[in-house]
Scaffold this motif. Structure first.
Motif, PDB file in Angstrom:
ATOM      1  N   UNK A  86       3.982  -8.556   1.230  1.00  0.00           N
ATOM      2  CA  UNK A  86       3.618  -6.989   1.049  1.00  0.00           C
ATOM      3  C   UNK A  86       2.462  -6.937   1.351  1.00  0.00           C
ATOM      4  N   UNK A  87       1.191  -7.201   2.376  1.00  0.00           N
ATOM      5  CA  UNK A  87      -0.080  -7.334   3.163  1.00  0.00           C
ATOM      6  C   UNK A  87      -1.218  -7.927   2.335  1.00  0.00           C
ATOM      7  N   UNK A  88      -1.907  -9.013   2.556  1.00  0.00           N
ATOM      8  CA  UNK A  88      -2.527  -9.153   2.226  1.00  0.00           C
ATOM      9  C   UNK A  88      -4.521  -7.640   2.295  1.00  0.00           C
ATOM     10  N   UNK A  89      -4.529  -7.036   1.553  1.00  0.00           N
ATOM     11  CA  UNK A  89      -6.716  -6.644   1.371  1.00  0.00           C
ATOM     12  C   UNK A  89      -7.104  -7.393   2.133  1.00  0.00           C
ATOM     13  N   UNK A  90      -7.322  -7.008   3.597  1.00  0.00           N
ATOM     14  CA  UNK A  90      -8.144  -7.770   5.110  1.00  0.00           C
ATOM     15  C   UNK A  90      -9.946  -8.155   3.849  1.00  0.00           C
ATOM     16  N   UNK A  91     -10.074  -6.449   3.790  1.00  0.00           N
ATOM     17  CA  UNK A  91     -11.518  -6.584   3.081  1.00  0.00           C
ATOM     18  C   UNK A  91     -11.584  -7.415   1.352  1.00  0.00           C
ATOM     19  N   UNK A  92     -10.455  -7.378   1.232  1.00  0.00           N
ATOM     20  CA  UNK A  92     -10.648  -8.273  -0.021  1.00  0.00           C
ATOM     21  C   UNK A  92     -10.602  -9.622  -0.386  1.00  0.00           C
ATOM     22  N   UNK A  93     -10.230 -10.281   1.156  1.00  0.00           N
ATOM     23  CA  UNK A  93      -9.888 -11.416   0.468  1.00  0.00           C
ATOM     24  C   UNK A  93     -10.704 -12.185   1.450  1.00  0.00           C
ATOM     25  N   UNK A 132     -13.793   0.510  -2.937  1.00  0.00           N
ATOM     26  CA  UNK A 132     -14.903  -0.657  -3.026  1.00  0.00           C
ATOM     27  C   UNK A 132     -13.850  -1.928  -2.896  1.00  0.00           C
ATOM     28  N   UNK A 133     -14.441  -2.997  -2.595  1.00  0.00           N
ATOM     29  CA  UNK A 133     -13.738  -4.325  -3.160  1.00  0.00           C
ATOM     30  C   UNK A 133     -14.041  -4.651  -4.455  1.00  0.00           C
ATOM     31  N   UNK A 134     -13.613  -4.914  -5.423  1.00  0.00           N
ATOM     32  CA  UNK A 134     -13.829  -5.254  -6.948  1.00  0.00           C
ATOM     33  C   UNK A 134     -14.066  -6.749  -7.058  1.00  0.00           C
ATOM     34  N   UNK A 135     -14.643  -7.390  -5.645  1.00  0.00           N
ATOM     35  CA  UNK A 135     -14.712  -8.843  -5.555  1.00  0.00           C
ATOM     36  C   UNK A 135     -16.526  -8.960  -4.717  1.00  0.00           C
ATOM     37  N   UNK A 141      -0.517  -1.375  -4.227  1.00  0.00           N
ATOM     38  CA  UNK A 141      -0.948   0.647  -3.681  1.00  0.00           C
ATOM     39  C   UNK A 141      -1.827   0.689  -5.273  1.00  0.00           C
ATOM     40  N   UNK A 142      -1.387  -0.353  -6.091  1.00  0.00           N
ATOM     41  CA  UNK A 142      -2.800  -0.226  -7.744  1.00  0.00           C
ATOM     42  C   UNK A 142      -2.724  -0.889  -8.280  1.00  0.00           C
ATOM     43  N   UNK A 143      -3.989  -0.814  -9.157  1.00  0.00           N
ATOM     44  CA  UNK A 143      -4.667  -2.102  -9.708  1.00  0.00           C
ATOM     45  C   UNK A 143      -4.718  -3.527  -8.858  1.00  0.00           C
ATOM     46  N   UNK A 144      -5.557  -3.365  -7.992  1.00  0.00           N
ATOM     47  CA  UNK A 144      -5.885  -4.334  -6.579  1.00  0.00           C
ATOM     48  C   UNK A 144      -6.074  -5.456  -7.401  1.00  0.00           C
ATOM     49  N   UNK A 145      -7.763  -5.073  -7.824  1.00  0.00           N
ATOM     50  CA  UNK A 145      -8.255  -6.290  -8.618  1.00  0.00           C
ATOM     51  C   UNK A 145      -6.839  -7.270  -9.798  1.00  0.00           C
ATOM     52  N   UNK A 146      -6.532  -6.039 -10.460  1.00  0.00           N
ATOM     53  CA  UNK A 146      -5.572  -7.664 -10.942  1.00  0.00           C
ATOM     54  C   UNK A 146      -4.501  -8.260 -10.171  1.00  0.00           C
TER      55      UNK A 146
END
Length: 469
Positions: free
Chosen positions: A64-71, A101-104, A330-335
């Motif tokens: 699926x492709x993890x987000x680099x800016x969220x990991x 923006x990243x939620x983390x 594509x949505x609900x990134x944080x969850x």
């Protein structure tokens, strides 16, 4: 009077490609290639082409492709620009786009400078984090999941080429002739593209990946029916082998599929004795099972597979691959990302900790990656700010540990994470590097198919020296 022009040896060989002589020449090369394999057996352990740093590979594929800016690649500028309009080009999204923006939050848990988001509770343990190499310079090509998956797994966006594990077992064979050389584990739903991701392609069928089922018995019919004794099975196998050998002899030509089928029957017979012991996780201590998260519902599935991967490698399997889906946020990134991280965090950390404690990490290469990265922005959907990210083939993130890899951060993306800007390399260079760590040279590890010698990288690449310890 016509004179015959002088030809060099190179010109004479090259001219064969434009004549009927090429058919005989190609057939001769193919016969030599097949004869060399049949003399020793296709999965017999082979000598590496140079000194290896790793003997085995465990590849954890986050489909699926993890987000680099969220990991593992924090971008503070995105937090400042959150929900502001984006004029960036690229990706699949159209219409009004805005930065996300990243939620983390992020942490620096290791002495090596590696960073990771605050959702990684177990991977952030310094005992584990100090072993990690975060490569930020890789770039993919396709923005579509199936093509990108094929590219990362086989070196070709089109599918149909041999997988990484197939090339590794083709080049090195396997240490244990009673187990497959290349093993694949998935969730109930297969990754997009299905078995093409672990296909043997144009290599002989012996080198395809063997998939273990995620529920129930990992391999169907592993136990013989109660009315069949071991001796009965052996006599049946001997008779079947004799019939197939007679049939093969009447053909007058080599039949790789028939030969592979004959050998697969023999391997299945041997596996009935070997596999139950290797995959019996009850033999592990309660402490080890807890370390992999087998007692928690969120982590038990991936944890079982990671623990099986360690046991398989420990028993001589060359290449193990585990797929984990659900990273296409594509949505609900944080969850979405927090849930997926929680499902793999403890098992991943447990695997690296376990390998390190047993002295196996030095020659076992662990890889964590997806097929591509994510964009720093997203588009509105139905007039609503959809907090997710699109596909990005210009930047991504991956982790490597053990097997001769240097811990720390290699490469960099720009201030928004949209594009790799330092130590930039295409996927083929990553593949060349992985083969190099296994003691294989991509330019020498070739197979004659369709009239030419083919290789994993397609047409060559370079070793990413910055990643090597």
């Amino acid at each position: 009077m016509h004179t015959i022009p002088h030809q060099t040896r190179r010109e004479a060989l090259f001219s064969l490609g434009a004549s009927l002589g090429s058919l005989a020449f190609t057939s001769l090369l193919g016969a030599e290639q097949s004869a060399a394999a049949s003399e020793t057996g296709p999965l017999t352990q082979k000598t590496p082409q140079h000194r290896p740093r790793a003997k085995n590979v465990i590849m954890l594929f986050m489909e699926g492709g993890p987000g680099q800016m969220d990991t593992f690649d924090p971008k503070p500028d995105l937090t400042r620009l959150h929900k502001q309009e984006s004029k960036l080009t690229g990706g699949l999204e159209k219409g009004f786009k805005f930065f996300v923006g990243s939620p983390f939050g992020f942490q620096k848990p290791a002495d090596t400078g590696i960073e990771m988001c605050d959702q990684w509770k177990y991977l952030s343990d310094p005992f584990v984090a100090n072993e990690l190499c975060n490569f930020r310079g890789c770039q993919a090509e396709s923005l579509n999941h199936p093509e990108a998956l094929f590219h990362m797994n086989t070196g070709s966006r089109l599918g149909g080429d041999p997988a990484l594990g197939s090339w590794a077992t083709y080049g090195l064979g396997t240490e244990n002739q009673n187990l497959p050389g290349y093993v694949v584990m998935t969730e109930l739903a297969l990754p997009q593209g299905g078995p093409t991701n672990w296909s043997n392609g144009f290599l002989p069928p012996h080198f395809q990946g063997t998939r273990l089922r995620p529920e129930g018995s990992p391999i169907l019919d592993l136990a013989a029916p109660g009315f069949k004794s071991r001796q009965h099975q052996l006599r049946t196998l001997e008779e079947l082998s004799r019939l197939n050998a007679d049939h093969l002899q009447t053909l007058g030509v080599q039949d790789q599929k028939l030969e592979a089928r004959m050998q697969s029957y023999e391997l299945a017979f041997r596996m009935q004795t070997e596999v139950p012991n290797v995959l019996n996780l009850s033999r592990e201590t309660a402490r080890t099972q807890e370390m992999y998260g087998l007692n928690e519902p969120e982590t038990s599935g991936f944890g079982r597979q990671c623990l099986m991967a360690r046991r398989l490698v420990e028993n001589g399997v060359r290449f193990v691959q585990i797929f984990s889906g659900g990273w296409d946020s594509h949505d609900y990134l944080e969850r979405g990302h927090s849930s997926r991280i929680k499902s793999v965090d403890k098992p991943m950390a447990g695997l690296i900790r376990d390998l390190k404690s047993r002295g196996m990490l030095d020659d076992t290469l662990v890889i964590w990656t997806g097929e591509f990265g994510r964009t720093p922005d997203n588009n509105k959907r139905g007039g609503v700010y959809s907090l997710g990210r699109g596909h990005n083939n210009q930047a991504m993130t991956m982790l490597l540990a053990g097997g001769g890899v240097k811990p720390g951060v290699v490469g960099a993306t720009d201030e928004l994470g949209a594009r790799a800007v330092e130590c930039v390399h295409p996927i083929r260079d990553l593949h060349v590097t992985l083969l190099h760590l296994l003691g294989l040279d991509d330019n020498k590890l070739t197979y004659l198919h369709a009239g030419r010698f083919k290789q994993l990288s397609q047409f060559g690449g370079q070793v990413i020296q910055e990643m090597i310890a």
